[in-house]
Design an enzyme around this catalytic site. Structure first.
Site, PDB file in Angstrom:
ATOM      1  N   CYS A  13     -13.335  -8.627   6.849  1.00 39.01           N
ATOM      2  CA  CYS A  13     -13.926  -9.684   6.035  1.00 39.01           C
ATOM      3  C   CYS A  13     -13.459 -11.022   6.586  1.00 39.01           C
ATOM      4  O   CYS A  13     -12.770 -11.066   7.603  1.00 39.01           O
ATOM      5  CB  CYS A  13     -13.576  -9.516   4.565  1.00 39.01           C
TER       6      CYS A  13
ATOM      7  N   LYS B  57      -7.544 -11.795 -11.954  1.00 37.26           N
ATOM      8  CA  LYS B  57      -8.579 -10.989 -11.281  1.00 37.26           C
ATOM      9  C   LYS B  57      -7.957  -9.786 -10.597  1.00 37.26           C
ATOM     10  O   LYS B  57      -8.415  -8.656 -10.744  1.00 37.26           O
ATOM     11  CB  LYS B  57      -9.311 -11.865 -10.248  1.00 37.26           C
ATOM     12  N   ASN B  58      -6.882 -10.035  -9.845  1.00 35.10           N
ATOM     13  CA  ASN B  58      -6.332  -8.956  -9.026  1.00 35.10           C
ATOM     14  C   ASN B  58      -5.519  -7.942  -9.833  1.00 35.10           C
ATOM     15  O   ASN B  58      -5.183  -6.882  -9.323  1.00 35.10           O
ATOM     16  CB  ASN B  58      -5.509  -9.525  -7.868  1.00 35.10           C
TER      17      ASN B  58
ATOM     18  N   ASP C  30      -2.490 -15.893  -0.901  1.00 29.11           N
ATOM     19  CA  ASP C  30      -3.662 -16.366  -1.648  1.00 29.11           C
ATOM     20  C   ASP C  30      -3.558 -17.838  -2.053  1.00 29.11           C
ATOM     21  O   ASP C  30      -4.503 -18.393  -2.626  1.00 29.11           O
ATOM     22  CB  ASP C  30      -3.889 -15.497  -2.905  1.00 29.11           C
TER      23      ASP C  30
ATOM     24  N   ARG D  35      -8.905  -5.621   7.772  1.00 29.71           N
ATOM     25  CA  ARG D  35      -8.222  -5.142   6.561  1.00 29.71           C
ATOM     26  C   ARG D  35      -8.221  -3.615   6.562  1.00 29.71           C
ATOM     27  O   ARG D  35      -9.028  -2.973   5.886  1.00 29.71           O
ATOM     28  CB  ARG D  35      -8.884  -5.742   5.322  1.00 29.71           C
ATOM     29  N   PRO D  36      -7.278  -3.034   7.319  1.00 27.09           N
ATOM     30  CA  PRO D  36      -7.250  -1.572   7.431  1.00 27.09           C
ATOM     31  C   PRO D  36      -6.844  -0.898   6.113  1.00 27.09           C
ATOM     32  O   PRO D  36      -6.287  -1.543   5.231  1.00 27.09           O
ATOM     33  CB  PRO D  36      -6.185  -1.316   8.510  1.00 27.09           C
TER      34      PRO D  36
ATOM     35  N   ARG E  59     -16.380 -15.854  -7.096  1.00 29.82           N
ATOM     36  CA  ARG E  59     -15.779 -14.514  -7.082  1.00 29.82           C
ATOM     37  C   ARG E  59     -14.426 -14.492  -7.794  1.00 29.82           C
ATOM     38  O   ARG E  59     -14.017 -13.463  -8.312  1.00 29.82           O
ATOM     39  CB  ARG E  59     -15.567 -14.040  -5.637  1.00 29.82           C
TER      40      ARG E  59
HETATM   41  C1  EPZ Z   1      -4.568  -7.693  -2.200  1.00 31.18           C
HETATM   42  O1  EPZ Z   1      -5.379  -7.209  -1.131  1.00 31.18           O
HETATM   43  C2  EPZ Z   1      -5.355  -8.776  -2.892  1.00 31.18           C
HETATM   44  N1  EPZ Z   1      -6.622  -8.226  -3.382  1.00 31.18           N
HETATM   45  C3  EPZ Z   1      -5.618  -9.927  -1.941  1.00 31.18           C
HETATM   46  O2  EPZ Z   1      -6.233 -10.964  -2.701  1.00 31.18           O
HETATM   47  C4  EPZ Z   1      -4.273 -10.462  -1.408  1.00 31.18           C
HETATM   48  O3  EPZ Z   1      -4.529 -11.447  -0.445  1.00 31.18           O
HETATM   49  C5  EPZ Z   1      -3.497  -9.309  -0.775  1.00 31.18           C
HETATM   50  O4  EPZ Z   1      -3.336  -8.219  -1.720  1.00 31.18           O
HETATM   51  C6  EPZ Z   1      -2.101  -9.725  -0.318  1.00 31.18           C
HETATM   52  O5  EPZ Z   1      -1.381 -10.227  -1.405  1.00 31.18           O
HETATM   53  C7  EPZ Z   1      -6.679  -7.630  -4.571  1.00 31.18           C
HETATM   54  O6  EPZ Z   1      -5.677  -7.456  -5.249  1.00 31.18           O
HETATM   55  C8  EPZ Z   1      -7.995  -7.212  -5.062  1.00 31.18           C
HETATM   56  P1  EPZ Z   1      -2.684  -5.581   1.211  1.00 31.18           P
HETATM   57  P2  EPZ Z   1      -4.979  -5.871  -0.377  1.00 31.18           P
HETATM   58  O7  EPZ Z   1      -3.076  -4.148   1.360  1.00 31.18           O
HETATM   59  O8  EPZ Z   1      -4.267  -4.957  -1.290  1.00 31.18           O
HETATM   60  C9  EPZ Z   1      -2.008  -4.625   5.846  1.00 31.18           C
HETATM   61  C10 EPZ Z   1      -7.750 -12.759  -3.045  1.00 31.18           C
HETATM   62  O9  EPZ Z   1      -8.020 -13.844  -2.466  1.00 31.18           O
HETATM   63  N2  EPZ Z   1      -2.479  -3.263   5.548  1.00 31.18           N
HETATM   64  O10 EPZ Z   1      -1.501  -5.878   0.379  1.00 31.18           O
HETATM   65  O11 EPZ Z   1      -6.178  -5.373   0.292  1.00 31.18           O
HETATM   66  C11 EPZ Z   1      -3.078  -5.686   5.670  1.00 31.18           C
HETATM   67  O12 EPZ Z   1      -3.916  -5.770   6.811  1.00 31.18           O
HETATM   68  C12 EPZ Z   1      -7.441 -11.535  -2.241  1.00 31.18           C
HETATM   69  O13 EPZ Z   1      -7.765 -12.635  -4.274  1.00 31.18           O
HETATM   70  C13 EPZ Z   1      -2.434  -2.301   6.510  1.00 31.18           C
HETATM   71  O14 EPZ Z   1      -2.003  -2.532   7.657  1.00 31.18           O
HETATM   72  O15 EPZ Z   1      -3.943  -6.407   0.694  1.00 31.18           O
HETATM   73  C14 EPZ Z   1      -2.282  -6.907   5.409  1.00 31.18           C
HETATM   74  O16 EPZ Z   1      -1.801  -7.425   6.626  1.00 31.18           O
HETATM   75  C15 EPZ Z   1      -7.955 -11.439  -0.895  1.00 31.18           C
HETATM   76  N3  EPZ Z   1      -2.876  -1.029   6.198  1.00 31.18           N
HETATM   77  C16 EPZ Z   1      -1.094  -6.395   4.602  1.00 31.18           C
HETATM   78  O17 EPZ Z   1      -1.041  -4.980   4.885  1.00 31.18           O
HETATM   79  C17 EPZ Z   1      -3.335  -0.722   4.951  1.00 31.18           C
HETATM   80  O18 EPZ Z   1      -3.700   0.445   4.723  1.00 31.18           O
HETATM   81  C18 EPZ Z   1      -1.185  -6.596   3.104  1.00 31.18           C
HETATM   82  O19 EPZ Z   1      -2.485  -6.204   2.653  1.00 31.18           O
HETATM   83  C19 EPZ Z   1      -3.363  -1.716   3.971  1.00 31.18           C
HETATM   84  C20 EPZ Z   1      -2.928  -2.992   4.291  1.00 31.18           C
END
Ligand code: EPZ
Length: 422
Positions: free
Chosen positions: A117, A22-23, A309, A122-123, A401
């Protein structure tokens, strides 16, 4: 809203085929925006998140179709709208990854700012910072991120690390935008997740020039244009990890077909260290549990560390270990909605900030529980398989989902799950 009735305990035995990721599919679908024409993606799972993303691409002017063999085609010949509406993006946070490709192709884009969420804040500040470094002018207006680059984007050296490590979708956005930027872009602290490697390989097949794939330093030589592509997304390592945990939780034996163990070393290592056997077998593996599970500790980390995850699913497994375990969540420190629900099923979990202390119990007991997010609901399903009695899980749309026909696939290997329309 559908409800699951899960009869337990059961022991799972048999063979399961792991679907495409999916991701990896979601950003790869967004990449189709970059090249006018019809791209075809293979092994894209049939999930509600994928349909919502398809709706988003359709709202921009793309035509989305699935053929009889399940291939997904995206015709992006015409982009008539560059606004990712709140109504769609608020339903699926991955909608943010149209930001980079629309900006690169059309020179402008507005995307609704995704809210928080169930897994916490999730910034998207790092996405915005990275795109600004490529020359985009970005401001917020009525809850929308408005980005413009009327004269095109320009390559730069960009550090994408954040307080919790790299960002997966932030890397996807900046990477996609950089493929059409003028000159060279270096992304430092890029996410190394296999889903990003899939995306980068797809982009290269479209004519991009990306090197360093799989490493934290991606180097992109911008090109003038990309062409449509046919690309197959890799297997879903999180789905595979969930089925591995299911085999272990039920003291069963599952053969997983289409699973890349080399992308799951942290998970495989954890399973082996607690007494679960994982053996490679013909493009997949066999997971077997005999006897008690040993207690353990793990901390979620960016790839190649233990994935956030799978945190909830492995918490169920450690709940049944003989002794105390500790789980630390370092990516989304509030991602613990499953803890209270698992305690309703007689687990013994104590949350202290981003840490959960697990006192192993001999058995779980069925209870009515509520799914809150995708992986938390997967954990509740696993708990239901192991628990004595009938576990009723409300709001299973969360699980739909990210797991295709989960109850049918589990029932085929010994589960007793009935879906009821509520
Ligand atoms: C991806 O989300 C995945 N989603 C998530 O999968 C997964 O949990 C996550 O990566 C971590 O592996 C998809 O691929 C669609 P991140 P993403 O940006 O990219 C912080 C699932 O269950 N951050 O890597 O949105 C953030 O808060 C899902 O399938 C900032 O501070 O996650 C977190 O602590 C849910 N500023 C960390 O970085 C930003 O601009 C990693 O988040 C972006 C992120």
């Amino acid at each position: 809203m559908d409800v699951f009735h899960i009869e337990g305990p059961v022991q799972l035995n048999g063979s399961v085929r792991i679907n495409g990721s999916k991701n990896a599919s979601l950003p790869t679908m967004a990449a189709a925006i970059l090249a006018a024409g019809k791209s075809t993606l293979k092994s894209v799972p049939n999930l509600s998140d994928i349909s919502v993303f398809g709706e988003l691409l359709s709202s921009l002017g793309c035509t989305i179709e699935r053929n009889d063999s399940g291939d997904l085609s995206i015709d992006s010949s015409v982009i008539e709208n560059t606004v990712g509406e709140y109504e769609i993006v608020s339903r699926m946070r991955a909608g943010i990854c149209i930001l980079g490709p629309l900006l690169a192709r059309c020179g402008k884009v507005s995307v609704s700012m995704p809210g928080g969420c169930a897994i916490g804040d999730r910034p998207v500040d790092i996405h915005i910072r990275g795109l600004r470094q490529l020359g985009a002018k970005i401001h917020l207006e009525n809850g929308y991120i408005v980005a413009e680059a009327p004269h095109g984007l320009k390559g730069d050296d960009i550090f994408l690390g954040g307080p919790f490590g790299s960002t997966v979708l932030g890397t996807a956005n900046v990477l996609m935008a950089a493929t059409l930027a003028k000159g060279k872009t270096t992304i430092e602290s890029a996410a190394c997740e296999p889903e990003i490697s899939d995306l980068a390989n797809c982009l290269n097949k479209m004519g991009a020039k990306i090197s360093g794939i799989g490493s934290p330093r991606l180097i992109i030589e911008g090109v003038k244009q990309l062409h449509p592509v046919e690309f197959e997304v890799g297997p879903d390592r999180i789905e595979a990890g969930t089925f591995m945990a299911a085999a272990a939780v039920t003291s069963g034996e599952l053969k997983l077909e289409n699973c890349r163990l080399e992308e799951m070393m942290a998970v495989v290592d954890k399973l082996r260290s607690i007494g679960v056997t994982v053996e490679a077998a013909n493009g997949g593996c066999v997971v077997t549990r005999n006897g008690l599970v040993k207690p353990s500790d793990f901390t979620t980390q960016p790839y190649p560390g233990f994935p956030t995850d799978l945190q909830a699913q492995f918490m169920v497994l450690l709940s049944l270990a003989k002794g105390n375990s500790v789980v630390t969540e370092k990516i989304f420190p509030d991602r613990f909605m499953h803890v209270a629900e698992l305690n309703r099923m007689a687990a013994n979990l104590r949350k202290e900030g981003p840490v959960v202390i697990i006192a192993g119990v001999k058995k779980l007991i069925a209870a009515p529980v509520m799914a809150s997010d995708l992986r938390a609901s997967a954990a509740l399903v696993l708990a239901g398989l192991a628990a004595k009695g009938t576990t009723v899980i409300q709001r299973v749309y969360h699980i739909d989902r990210g797991y295709e026909k989960i109850e049918k696939r589990l029932n085929a290997v010994g589960a007793k799950i009935i879906r009821k329309s509520g």
